[in-house]
Design a protein around this motif. Structure first.
Motif, short mmCIF file in Angstrom:
data_model
loop_
_atom_site.label_atom_id
_atom_site.label_comp_id
_atom_site.label_asym_id
_atom_site.label_seq_id
_atom_site.Cartn_x
_atom_site.Cartn_y
_atom_site.Cartn_z
N GLN A 284 -1.10 -0.63 -5.25
CA GLN A 284 -0.35 -1.44 -6.19
C GLN A 284 -0.89 -2.87 -6.17
OE1 GLN A 284 3.88 -1.89 -5.47
NE2 GLN A 284 4.30 -2.37 -7.62
N ALA A 285 -1.16 -3.38 -7.37
CA ALA A 285 -1.64 -4.76 -7.51
C ALA A 285 -1.50 -5.14 -8.98
CB ALA A 285 -3.10 -4.88 -7.06
N ASN A 286 -1.41 -6.43 -9.23
CA ASN A 286 -1.38 -6.95 -10.60
C ASN A 286 -0.25 -6.34 -11.43
OD1 ASN A 286 -3.90 -8.16 -9.86
ND2 ASN A 286 -4.97 -6.31 -10.52
N ASP A 287 0.89 -6.03 -10.80
CA ASP A 287 2.02 -5.39 -11.49
C ASP A 287 1.62 -4.03 -12.06
OD1 ASP A 287 3.77 -7.43 -10.90
OD2 ASP A 287 3.36 -8.51 -12.77
N ARG A 288 0.67 -3.39 -11.41
CA ARG A 288 0.21 -2.07 -11.84
C ARG A 288 0.01 -1.18 -10.61
NH1 ARG A 288 -3.56 -5.48 -15.21
NH2 ARG A 288 -2.73 -5.45 -17.35
N PHE A 289 -0.04 0.12 -10.87
CA PHE A 289 -0.38 1.06 -9.81
C PHE A 289 -1.67 1.77 -10.22
CE2 PHE A 289 0.00 5.15 -7.48
CZ PHE A 289 0.01 4.63 -6.19
#
Length: 646
Positions: A284-289
């Motif tokens: 999970q990073a940048n409000d994404r998975f």
């Protein structure tokens, strides 16, 4: 205004109808049970709408959840390949050839309802569509492979029975390799990794949130998927998300690994059907998975370690200044440009919108918001004004005044031709409203409609911006349409809302006259109602007429039994019970309504009669939102027309 097909068959009216239908399903089931064909096949596949689990002969595995859209049930393509075992070959990223070991070959095409069974053309209820990189096909596609399918609305269970073939891996495609490029990535979705030497891109979704690569021999596979994930996910939640990508595979190892880019949840699996081993990695990073999937044909999972450097190179970031990094993004300046060559169509939308196909129409969707584009032949003597008048009259006839707002029609120019921009709003409960815009235009021998609908106050949706893009930024090549298409009649043009048809059951000795447009399923799909079954169902917009017969039952105590069945859930209450005469026979009339506090509901009226050695049930469900004088007359006329034959 929505046109009648978009508004009147829209999701909220469908859901309202299903709520009422489910409330009475137990009563109808108690009255008479419908049977299914006996299983005579080698494989039994079971799925449920919204469930990520499939069982094949009782063995469970994870799949992309089946769903319904516009009345069509979609299942993952893997049900046909890994469930039934059909061999898959992909051509040009669109055409899917499924070969069965019984000498049966089926060809499906993304974006087309046309299918070919051993070169014989068939028509599917909807076109196959990719959802987050997973190809979803209409349930009916399984029938083309010789299987029998059944769907139970009350349990949402899908059962597929058919002869099993030998499974094989599919997929084919190509991308150009760039000299001097050592990395690939996506500037919008913010990821990058080493260039997958020897692999070629074979699929990319409309927005680029899923992309995959394979080698020529199909011995290797690489996929990258990106999902929204604004809320923090703990380790277990991330592992659960990874499981959604595991399809009929044996999980061999699950663990967390720490890399310079962060902590990844990993899962190693084996697919016994094709000899592939897979490693899934999620972060999970940048409000994404982000999910990275790598697979190879191997003898042991340990052989995956040879590609550890490629997997380890993945990073949830994109360095725009790196000249060795090839940008695969489809999002340019915050916009995705969708094109369709058949129509010469170009439309630009924010990347939150996904491309799809609905009932043969080009469509785009974002959550509960959707856009569709459709072209049909203009019938002789028709005009834009006449078309609009038909649609507006249908709206008034079908939706109660309390549940719609006045239409707002504006004359505009669209693609250089006169058009109408129509705004409408309607509700299933008088509280939650759906807004919609329809752009209607006529050019030459064709009529064009673009339809945009969304839930009012939908967060983060700039409806005015979307309308502007559709009105002024959407382009259509009229000359290309005239050259490409022949006659594409609109079945709704010739619908006579008062036209009726007589339906007769020889087996159960009755006939009934119903509106022709009631010859549909609950999901709006045209069907020839089988009158020789114990239960015959007719569906209008917000209307369900059921006629059933149970042999061997007597009237004594039966009305009380039905009242108990209707009201046992607490959702319905009995308003009245009266003795009437119907079809020349004494009958008991039951009137029921919702018992729970809700602004969305409807009423049920049932008639019970004893005749021909059994009990007949005539049951009408009318949703409040469809309770117009026009609809009530249709119902009254249909019930009054019921008669016994002979």
């Amino acid at each position: 205004m929505s046109n009648s097909r978009n508004l009147l068959n829209s999701k909220f009216f469908l859901s309202l109808l299903l709520v009422m239908t489910l409330a009475i399903s137990s009563a109808t089931a108690a009255f008479a049970a419908t049977g299914t064909a006996a299983a005579t096949t080698q494989v039994v596949i079971k799925l449920k709408l919204g469930s990520g689990q499939m069982t094949v002969d009782g063995v469970a595995s994870a799949v992309q959840p089946p769903f319904q859209k516009s009345g069509v049930t979609f299942i993952p393509l893997s049900v046909l390949t890994k469930g039934i075992g059909a061999q898959l070959q992909l051509t040009d990223n669109k055409k899917m050839t499924l070969t069965h070991n019984a000498g049966l070959q089926v060809v499906l095409t993304t974006g087309s309802k046309d299918a070919y069974v051993n070169s014989v053309q068939k028509t599917l209820p909807a076109a196959p569509v990719a959802v987050k990189g997973v190809m979803m096909v209409p349930l009916r596609a399984a029938e083309l492979l010789g299987a029998k399918v059944a769907y139970t609305a009350s349990t949402k269970e899908i059962v597929i029975k058919g002869p099993r073939a030998a499974a094989a891996v599919g997929g084919k495609g190509s991308i150009d390799t760039d000299a001097g490029k050592s990395k690939i990535g996506d500037s919008y979705f913010q990821w990058s990794m080493n260039y997958p030497t020897g692999l070629a891109q074979d699929y990319q979704s409309g927005t680029g949130d899923f992309i995959s690569f394979q080698d020529v021999k199909k011995d290797y596979y690489l996929g990258i998927s990106v999902d929204e994930a604004e809320d923090p996910l703990d380790a277990q939640e991330q592992k659960d998300r990874l499981k959604n990508y595991v399809d009929n595979e044996t999980v061999l190892n699950v663990k967390e690994i720490a890399l310079p880019m962060g902590k990844f949840q990993t899962m190693v699996t084996k697919d016994p059907a094709n000899g592939f081993y897979y490693e899934y990695r999620g972060i999970q990073a940048n409000d994404r998975f982000y999910v990275v999937m790598f697979g190879k044909k191997a003898k042991a999972a340990s052989e995956l370690t040879a590609n550890a450097a490629l997997l380890g190179s993945f990073a949830p970031k994109f360095d725009a200044g790196n000249k060795a990094l090839k940008d695969l993004s489809k999002v340019k300046n915050g916009i995705v440009t969708y094109k369709n060559e058949d129509y010469g169509l170009t439309v630009q939308l924010p990347p939150e919108w996904k491309e799809g196909y609905t009932d043969g129409k080009i469509s785009y969707y974002r959550g509960d918001a959707s856009i569709s584009f459709q072209v049909n032949s203009l019938k002789a003597g028709d005009s834009l004004e006449a078309w609009y008048k038909r649609e507006s009259e249908a709206l008034v006839n079908r939706i109660a005044e309390k549940y719609r707002e006045p239409l707002e029609a504006t004359d505009i120019q669209w693609n250089g031709v006169p058009a109408k921009l129509v705004k409408l709003a309607s509700s299933e409960d008088g509280t939650t409203w759906m807004d919609a815009y329809s752009i209607m235009a006529v050019k030459g021998d064709y009529k064009y409609e673009t339809y945009f609908s969304y839930e009012r106050d939908m967060p983060k949706l700039n409806a005015a911006d979307i309308v502007s893009k559709l009105r002024t930024g959407m382009t259509v090549n009229f000359a290309k349409v005239e050259k490409t298409f022949g006659q594409v009649p609109d079945p709704y043009d010739d619908i006579d809302q008062t036209k009726t048809v007589v339906k007769t059951s020889k087996k159960y000795g009755y006939s009934v006259t119903v509106p022709s447009e009631w010859m549909n399923t609950a999901y709006g799909t045209s069907v020839n109602v089988d009158m020789e079954r114990e239960i015959a169902n007719f569906y209008g917009t917000g209307i369900n007429l059921t006629i059933a017969m149970e042999k061997g039952s007597a009237m004594e105590g039966y009305p009380e039994y039905m009242v108990k069945t209707y009201t046992s859930s607490g959702l319905l209450k009995l308003d009245s019970r009266t003795d009437v005469t119907l079809a020349g026979v004494p009958a008991v009339k039951l009137a029921l309504s919702q018992n729970v506090a809700s602004t969305a509901g409807g009423k049920i009226t049932s008639y019970l009669m004893e005749k021909n050695g059994g009990i007949y049930l005539i049951q009408v469900v009318l949703n409040d939102a469809a309770a117009t004088e026009f609809n009530q007359k249709l119902i009254d006329d249909a019930v009054a027309s019921f008669k016994f034959n002979g």
